[in-house]
Enzyme design. Sequence first.
Site: not given
Ligand SMILES: NC(=O)c1ccc[n+]([C@@H]2O[C@H](COP(=O)([O-])OP(=O)(O)OC[C@H]3O[C@@H](n4cnc5c(N)ncnc54)[C@H](O)[C@@H]3O)[C@@H](O)[C@H]2O)c1
Length: 441
Positions: A154, A158, A210, A266
Amino acid sequence: MNITIIGSGYVGLVSGTCFSEMGNKVTCVDVDTIKIEKLNKGIIPIFESGLELMVVQNIKNKNLFFTTDLSEALKNSEIAFIAVGTPMGDDGSADLQYVLAVAKSIGQSMQKRLVVVDKSTVPVGTADKVKATIQKELDIRKSDLQFDVVSNPEFLKEGVAIADFMKPDRVIVGSDSEYAIDKMKQLYHPFCMSRDRFMSMDIRSAEMTKYAANAMLATKISFMNEIANICEKVGADANLVRLGIGSDNRIGYSFIYPGVGYGGSCFPKDVKALTKIAKENGYTAQLITAVEQVNDAQKLVIAQKIVNRFGQDLTGFTFGIWGLAFKPGTDDMREAPSIYVIKELVSRGAQIKAYDPKAIDEAKEHYLKGVQNIMYVTSKYDVLKDSDALVLLTEWKEFRIPDFEQIKAQLKNPIIFDGRNQYNAFNLEEMGIEYHQIGKQ
Ligand SMILES: NC(=O)c1ccc[n+]([C@@H]2O[C@H](COP(=O)([O-])OP(=O)(O)OC[C@H]3O[C@@H](n4cnc5c(N)ncnc54)[C@H](O)[C@@H]3O)[C@@H](O)[C@H]2O)c1
């Protein structure tokens, strides 16, 4: 299409909501029961412009559902996205425990053919681990259910996450299965109407894309910050240099603002993880390592300027801070430079008055919890009274053209430390304001 998103954080919630907006039936799953209860009531745990309205509307239209029950969600799903966190582990590598725990649960509960999509940012080779984990569970169940594992990193930013997801620059899909690529093409078709944005490739290249993208962007930031630091030494103006180099279309204007360094959920962890991935594969990533080192130092450049002006011991001084979030448009404070600057100032005895349009609760409850001597205020001008200087750390729009007369009248000393080079177009010295910026003596 019927899809499941596992992990309803920033990426999971935005992706799930945008897929539901296109008419898919989307179930978002999370282990956090409080989060799911709130989401079912339309209460959004993060601030992201436009998200709340979209969530509420799609719940109402019965396109978007939230649950903690993965088996129930998977019953009718053709595609399941893994969108859980991949935080930095103790040794700097990406911690895959949440991704692999989800893979295990999928293997235990899937009931029909499934395309499993790694949307989390994961090191090269993770898809193989996810595949093996699911297969192991199916073997235990003596099940011959088919599944494919796909990498679909992704790239949303943000602050403008909905717009990015709805109109992506590209959709990267890594897979060795024609069936899975076809499914993904259908799912992303509504997001690629104006031009083809869908790029399929092998899984490892997709996983690597990525990290390469984030490392490239972080490199631009650290490069410009290093140039800014040299500009200060030689008596050049980094802002003019920025314009001078940005006008070269091979370089471009984006991501070359000198400032307080990059933060967020990130760049810091992905840059570190990439050096680790390289090392594990017998390569020393010198440039990427330096990018991180420059950034670590850059976070404290503005604090050093304050020390140079007010002295090592800041006892008795108060600093008004504008901006706590790691960037505008979000309440996310993960690895925000503000955390480092504020802690440094407080450790030297300073008092802080802080304002941010969205991130004050995050600061209070998590990232600056327990840090003494911080007072939070609810309007930007409230930080000024009794403060010795104003420090700008996040470039929210409401800080772009402030009332400088008011700043001058209310501060004890009319001094601005500009960590985002937002005010160099105003002649602040002429207004009687002492102005300190990054990249200029
Ligand atoms: N935040 C960004 O801008 C962004 C952009 C691109 C990629 N990413 C990537 O995407 C991924 C997620 O990032 P994020 O910022 O959304 O993380 P986040 O911490 O906001 O959300 C992760 C969610 O996963 C849930 N979770 C954990 N274990 C679980 C399980 N076993 N079953 C169901 N839910 C579970 C947590 O409770 C939490 O709500 C990461 O690898 C990050 O590097 C993030």
